[in-house]
Motif scaffolding. Structure first.
Motif, PDB file in Angstrom:
ATOM      1  N   GLU A  72       0.907  -1.171  -0.051  1.00 27.48           N
ATOM      2  CA  GLU A  72      -0.088  -0.005  -0.391  1.00 27.48           C
ATOM      3  C   GLU A  72       0.855   1.267   0.080  1.00 27.48           C
ATOM      4  O   GLU A  72       0.112   2.329  -0.396  1.00 27.48           O
ATOM      5  N   LEU A  73       2.114   1.229   0.082  1.00 29.76           N
ATOM      6  CA  LEU A  73       3.104   2.406   0.235  1.00 29.76           C
ATOM      7  C   LEU A  73       3.424   2.695  -1.134  1.00 29.76           C
ATOM      8  O   LEU A  73       3.976   3.833  -1.166  1.00 29.76           O
ATOM      9  N   GLN A  76       3.125   6.173  -3.287  1.00 27.68           N
ATOM     10  CA  GLN A  76       2.972   7.189  -2.115  1.00 27.68           C
ATOM     11  C   GLN A  76       4.163   8.232  -2.207  1.00 27.68           C
ATOM     12  O   GLN A  76       5.243   7.672  -2.417  1.00 27.68           O
ATOM     13  N   THR A  77       3.841   9.490  -1.770  1.00 28.20           N
ATOM     14  CA  THR A  77       4.869  10.325  -1.787  1.00 28.20           C
ATOM     15  C   THR A  77       5.904   9.850  -0.289  1.00 28.20           C
ATOM     16  O   THR A  77       5.193   9.963   0.681  1.00 28.20           O
ATOM     17  N   LEU A  81       5.300  10.346   4.323  1.00 26.32           N
ATOM     18  CA  LEU A  81       5.203   9.282   4.957  1.00 26.32           C
ATOM     19  C   LEU A  81       6.054   9.335   6.269  1.00 26.32           C
ATOM     20  O   LEU A  81       5.725   8.901   7.306  1.00 26.32           O
TER      21      LEU A  81
END
Length: 603
Positions: A72-73, A76-77, A81
């Motif tokens: 799920e990461l 992503q930016t 995070l």
């Protein structure tokens, strides 16, 4: 043995067989598999990030730190995070690594897990060699940071009272006074209550240090309660600290003025005056408190503490069990005293002192009989100073001996000079004030004898004045010195007579030749037109004059300011007068003019 030797390397001198393309591809695939396995199974949270800052892949450890699945990461930016944009400097360094302009960087961030709890993480970013991607690694350092926090708390807090200690206090004080802090919203002012317990040493000495520590603990609780009740507790960012021993401080940031600090100091004083019940032992103590409040801008920690310490000293000097507010004028006087005290001794050698002379006039005929030498200090910073500004200091530090010898020598030399300049006139006597410390700390008899021999002045033309309180208590060495000086022919006068011990029995045993009546008696002779003089004043002075005459003493009246005073003094038989009616203390040249024929005014 035959054949090729075992080992990883080729036989020296032999030729390595060529590596085929298939072998190379197989080795690269195996290495890549190993790297991926290490990446996925590492306990350190990691993510591969592209040049756009997006996560290409993340390992399970990173997912566990953030409370989400690694898949799920992806995309992503990465910076969000791990909260990198929250700090401008960190955000800039991270972007420089992404652009290939910086080799690496490291920072510590507070991250939030998906279940809501927080953790501290050390974030590192470094580029892959020969790649457009970077490796972001995240290590959980919460335990390490918690340990450091506990160690810092122990280092910054007092073990007896559990209050912040001196180190933390000055750290907070310095931060509050930092120029950058002055730009923050708030009043821009700072206040401090600096206190210690009155008589705490006696508690330790009589009841023991363990009991003393228990008392300090309860005192700390009461101080904290006062700060909380008046709006200055730890929750509002202010500080109650133990600075050491029985010294405490209450730091008030963004204070609203002296009224606020005064209210806090009063509440502390009242709280500490309530009895303490410690293990069945009932004890009452008090405190002295120095209060300082001012603008934070332009104030240093050192300056603030110096003023607080000075004000605490004033509170103790004024009687203890009180709070005292810092007074700039009183402090200026103290600083002046310190400056004068530190420059007294060299000032004599530097020629900063001068003598002026006040006439002593015969009340019967108005003739000039003598002069009193009065020292003045031409201070390079404070201007001309009269004796009341520095004689007390000179007596305290012992420099009165050096200064007194200079005054004595200068006055005798001047009296002898007048005598030689005006041989047709009766010579003037010169009166010089002597401090008792000059008798104790020097050989006054030898000094006087030497100066008289050096200047050629006759002993009967020198009069030494000592205060009544000093002479009446004389015994031993001082009394013997006075007797030796009298035997030498020097006149001894009691100055300010009537204000000290007033033990008249001493007059018959002391080698005194002159009484100088204190000005308070003479001022009682002064009255306005239409009113009547007080006969009691005249009776007291007349009795003193008659007593002195019967003992063979002459009497000088000080502070004669009016012709009426002079007439009444003359009527009751007073011998000489001194005061503004005749002249203020003047330079030697003006006394010379009087000797040359200028009239002396008299009543």
């Amino acid at each position: 043995m035959n054949g090729t030797p075992e080992g990883p390397g080729p036989v020296p001198g032999s030729v390595r067989p060529p590596v085929t393309e298939r072998q190379a591809v197989g080795r690269t695939a195996a290495e890549l598999h190993d790297y991926r396995a290490a990446f996925n199974t590492a306990r350190l949270g990691m993510a591969v990030v592209d040049r756009e800052g997006l996560v290409v892949s993340a390992n399970a450890a990173l997912g566990g730190l953030l409370g989400t699945e690694p898949a799920e990461l992806t995309r992503q930016t990465a910076a969000r995070l791990v909260d990198l944009p929250a700090d401008t400097r960190t955000w800039y360094a991270y972007r420089e690594v992404l652009r290939g302009r910086r080799s690496s960087f490291r920072c510590t961030r507070r991250l939030k897990h998906a279940d809501g709890h927080s953790l501290w993480a050390e974030v590192s970013v470094a580029p892959f060699p020969d790649s457009s991607q970077v490796l972001l690694s995240v290590a959980d350092v919460s335990d390490r940071r918690e340990l450091r926090a506990r160690l810092r708390h122990l280092q910054m807090h007092d073990p007896v009272t559990r209050l912040p200690n001196r180190t933390l206090f000055f750290e907070r004080l310095s931060a509050a006074l930092d120029p950058a802090a002055c730009d923050r919203p708030g009043t821009g002012r700072i206040g401090l209550c600096y206190l210690d317990l009155d008589g705490f040493k006696a508690v330790n000495d009589t009841l023991g240090h363990r009991f003393g520590d228990r008392l300090l603990g309860v005192v700390a609780s009461r101080l904290t309660h006062c700060a909380d009740q008046t709006g200055h507790g730890g929750g509002s960012g202010h500080l109650v600290a133990r600075l050491g021993g029985d010294e405490f401080a209450l730091l008030v940031e963004d204070s609203t003025g002296t009224d606020q600090l005064a209210a806090l100091a009063a509440s502390v004083l009242a709280a500490l005056q309530e009895p303490f019940d410690l293990g069945g032992q009932r004890l009452s103590v008090s405190a002295s408190i120095g209060v300082v409040e001012r603008a934070a801008d332009g104030t240093s920690a050192t300056g603030l503490m110096q003023d607080a310490d000075t004000t605490l000293y004033w509170a103790k000097a004024d009687g203890k069990a009180r709070w005292t507010l810092f007074d700039p004028e009183r402090n200026a006087h103290r600083m002046t005293r310190q400056a004068l005290s530190s420059t007294l001794r060299p000032a004599v050698d530097d020629g900063e002192f001068v003598l002026e002379y006040q006439p002593l006039v015969d009340l019967a005929d108005g003739e000039l009989k003598g002069v009193e030498a009065l020292v003045r200090w031409n201070h390079p910073q404070f201007g001309r100073l009269t004796p009341n500004r520095f004689i007390g200091l000179a007596e305290e530090d012992g420099s009165i001996v050096q200064l007194g010898a200079w005054v004595l020598r200068t006055a005798c030399r001047q009296a002898r000079a007048w005598q030689l300049e005006h041989p047709s006139r009766p010579p003037l006597f010169v009166s010089v004030n002597i401090a008792v410390r000059q008798v104790w700390d020097s050989d006054l008899v030898a000094d006087v004898a030497g100066i008289l021999a050096e200047t050629g002045l006759a002993p009967d033309l020198l009069q030494l004045e000592l205060t009544e309180s000093a002479v009446m208590g004389s015994a031993g060495r001082p009394l013997q010195a006075l007797q030796d000086l009298s035997d030498m022919g020097v006149q001894i006068a009691i100055d300010d007579f009537g204000t000290g011990y007033s033990n008249l029995a001493y007059l018959s045993r002391l080698p005194v030749s002159v009484l100088k009546l204190d000005g308070s008696f003479v001022r009682g002779f002064r009255y306005d037109a239409g009113s009547h003089p007080n006969p009691a004043d005249e009776m007291i002075v007349e009795a003193l004059v008659q007593l002195a005459h019967r003992l063979g003493l002459t009497v000088t009246a000080e502070c004669v300011e009016t012709a009426g005073q002079a007439a009444r003094l003359r009527r009751i038989g007073c011998d000489t007068g001194q005061g503004y009616l005749y002249s203020r203390a003047v330079a030697p040249a003006e006394i010379g003019a009087l000797l040359a024929g200028a009239p002396v005014p008299h009543g």
